[in-house]
Scaffold this active site. Sequence first.
Site, PDB file in Angstrom:
ATOM      1  N   HIS A   1      65.670  28.549   7.269  1.00  0.00           N
ATOM      2  CA  HIS A   1      65.443  27.792   8.487  1.00  0.00           C
ATOM      3  C   HIS A   1      65.963  26.370   8.274  1.00  0.00           C
ATOM      4  O   HIS A   1      65.872  25.812   7.174  1.00  0.00           O
ATOM      5  CB  HIS A   1      63.965  27.788   8.867  1.00  0.00           C
ATOM      6  CG  HIS A   1      63.537  29.038   9.579  1.00  0.00           C
ATOM      7  ND1 HIS A   1      62.234  29.507   9.573  1.00  0.00           N
ATOM      8  CD2 HIS A   1      64.240  29.923  10.342  1.00  0.00           C
ATOM      9  CE1 HIS A   1      62.158  30.622  10.294  1.00  0.00           C
ATOM     10  NE2 HIS A   1      63.366  30.893  10.764  1.00  0.00           N
TER      11      HIS A   1
ATOM     12  N   HIS B   1      54.586  19.533   5.239  1.00  0.00           N
ATOM     13  CA  HIS B   1      55.197  20.344   6.286  1.00  0.00           C
ATOM     14  C   HIS B   1      54.301  20.360   7.532  1.00  0.00           C
ATOM     15  O   HIS B   1      53.838  21.391   7.985  1.00  0.00           O
ATOM     16  CB  HIS B   1      55.435  21.771   5.777  1.00  0.00           C
ATOM     17  CG  HIS B   1      56.356  22.589   6.627  1.00  0.00           C
ATOM     18  ND1 HIS B   1      55.897  23.415   7.633  1.00  0.00           N
ATOM     19  CD2 HIS B   1      57.696  22.721   6.624  1.00  0.00           C
ATOM     20  CE1 HIS B   1      56.923  24.018   8.203  1.00  0.00           C
ATOM     21  NE2 HIS B   1      58.029  23.605   7.607  1.00  0.00           N
TER      22      HIS B   1
ATOM     23  N   ASP C   1      65.175  23.275   8.866  1.00  0.00           N
ATOM     24  CA  ASP C   1      64.433  22.144   8.323  1.00  0.00           C
ATOM     25  C   ASP C   1      64.242  22.238   6.816  1.00  0.00           C
ATOM     26  O   ASP C   1      63.704  21.323   6.190  1.00  0.00           O
ATOM     27  CB  ASP C   1      63.078  21.988   9.029  1.00  0.00           C
ATOM     28  CG  ASP C   1      62.240  23.254   9.040  1.00  0.00           C
ATOM     29  OD1 ASP C   1      62.800  24.355   9.074  1.00  0.00           O
ATOM     30  OD2 ASP C   1      60.990  23.130   9.039  1.00  0.00           O
ATOM     31  N   HIS C   2      64.712  23.329   6.203  1.00  0.00           N
ATOM     32  CA  HIS C   2      64.595  23.509   4.761  1.00  0.00           C
ATOM     33  C   HIS C   2      65.944  23.555   4.044  1.00  0.00           C
ATOM     34  O   HIS C   2      65.964  23.702   2.818  1.00  0.00           O
ATOM     35  CB  HIS C   2      63.815  24.795   4.462  1.00  0.00           C
ATOM     36  CG  HIS C   2      62.418  24.760   4.979  1.00  0.00           C
ATOM     37  ND1 HIS C   2      61.327  24.469   4.184  1.00  0.00           N
ATOM     38  CD2 HIS C   2      61.925  24.946   6.229  1.00  0.00           C
ATOM     39  CE1 HIS C   2      60.228  24.497   4.925  1.00  0.00           C
ATOM     40  NE2 HIS C   2      60.571  24.790   6.169  1.00  0.00           N
TER      41      HIS C   2
ATOM     42  N   ASP D   1      56.860  27.712   3.853  1.00  0.00           N
ATOM     43  CA  ASP D   1      56.638  28.513   5.049  1.00  0.00           C
ATOM     44  C   ASP D   1      56.195  29.962   4.787  1.00  0.00           C
ATOM     45  O   ASP D   1      56.990  30.834   4.437  1.00  0.00           O
ATOM     46  CB  ASP D   1      57.907  28.514   5.879  1.00  0.00           C
ATOM     47  CG  ASP D   1      58.205  27.139   6.442  1.00  0.00           C
ATOM     48  OD1 ASP D   1      57.719  26.149   5.878  1.00  0.00           O
ATOM     49  OD2 ASP D   1      58.936  27.048   7.441  1.00  0.00           O
TER      50      ASP D   1
ATOM     51  N   HIS E   1      63.836  29.334   2.054  1.00  0.00           N
ATOM     52  CA  HIS E   1      64.398  30.193   3.093  1.00  0.00           C
ATOM     53  C   HIS E   1      65.431  29.381   3.873  1.00  0.00           C
ATOM     54  O   HIS E   1      65.673  28.211   3.565  1.00  0.00           O
ATOM     55  CB  HIS E   1      63.305  30.735   4.013  1.00  0.00           C
ATOM     56  CG  HIS E   1      62.598  29.698   4.820  1.00  0.00           C
ATOM     57  ND1 HIS E   1      61.821  28.705   4.269  1.00  0.00           N
ATOM     58  CD2 HIS E   1      62.532  29.481   6.173  1.00  0.00           C
ATOM     59  CE1 HIS E   1      61.318  27.944   5.213  1.00  0.00           C
ATOM     60  NE2 HIS E   1      61.741  28.390   6.384  1.00  0.00           N
TER      61      HIS E   1
ATOM     62  N   HIS F   1      57.100  35.308   6.063  1.00  0.00           N
ATOM     63  CA  HIS F   1      57.613  34.430   7.107  1.00  0.00           C
ATOM     64  C   HIS F   1      58.553  35.272   7.973  1.00  0.00           C
ATOM     65  O   HIS F   1      58.997  36.342   7.539  1.00  0.00           O
ATOM     66  CB  HIS F   1      58.351  33.254   6.446  1.00  0.00           C
ATOM     67  CG  HIS F   1      58.557  32.069   7.335  1.00  0.00           C
ATOM     68  ND1 HIS F   1      57.540  31.470   8.026  1.00  0.00           N
ATOM     69  CD2 HIS F   1      59.692  31.359   7.630  1.00  0.00           C
ATOM     70  CE1 HIS F   1      58.025  30.451   8.707  1.00  0.00           C
ATOM     71  NE2 HIS F   1      59.320  30.363   8.497  1.00  0.00           N
TER      72      HIS F   1
END
Length: 305
Positions: free
Chosen positions: A65, A266, A67-68, A208, A63, A141
């Site tokens: 976000h 994570h 941090d990914h 996530d 996805h 999510h």
Amino acid sequence: MGARELVVLGTASQAPTRTRNHNGYLLRWDGRGFLFDPGEGTQRQMLLAGVPSSAVHRVLLSHFHGDHCLGLPGVVQRMSLDGVAHPVVAHYPASGQVFFDRLRHATPFADLADVREEPVSADGVLAEDPAGRLEARRLSHPVESFGYRLTEPDGVRMLPDRLAAAGVSGPDVGRLQREGELRVDDRTVRLADVSAPRPGQRFAFVMDTRMCDGVPALADGADLLVVESTFLSADAALADRYGHLTARQAARVAAEAGVRTLVLTHFSQRYPDPRAFEDEARAEFGGDLVVAADLQRVPVPPRAG
């Protein structure tokens, strides 16, 4: 068979810490490389891990976000700088195309890498890669998210004692594997007579998400499962609110799905001691358990039997 291992490049959720980089995971599978969720700093983590940009054949984003995915620009630009000759396929939620475009062209550079976009819009098979069948399943999510699964084709294991009894040796073993049967003197030797089934190995990546149908579907029978465990059970309400799993939930799924090696990752920065994740998971899961640390290498377990 070449090396099969997971190279852990980062294990932090949302914000990096002094000891944990943002997410990043490279699956090395017989000369093929699958880079999952390259968060900020992934390019440098690859250098520290001794992983060249040429090791990557597919990039898979669960996805968008930060941090990914914020490490994607550096990784792609490094591929161009290094002159990576092979095409690199990128998979990501189709609904985030605008974000992928921004990341892909975040700054001016000599754009020489052959990056081929194959966005994901639904559950199903994404590709028949040389390493195996690559599939995606929708997760739950606050933004659209997908998990991924790699399944090696089933094969056969040749049985030396039966080959010897049948009089098959040398190049004839390869002929028998290719053709399915072989004439030896006045007899026909069939492949099934001198071999046993060898199930393909399976890898799953579940990031996530709160609990949903996609989690056990991806984990089912996995030899190696990489799964988020952002929270501990004491904060289960927070986990559900923000679309995450607890260590206990992840371990319970792994146990019920018959996972052989479970990799938890994570981690929220609110928990200073990673042993708490191990203790909680051990209450549910009796197999091989890894609480991931940055730059760790986790081998895909040997074939059972």
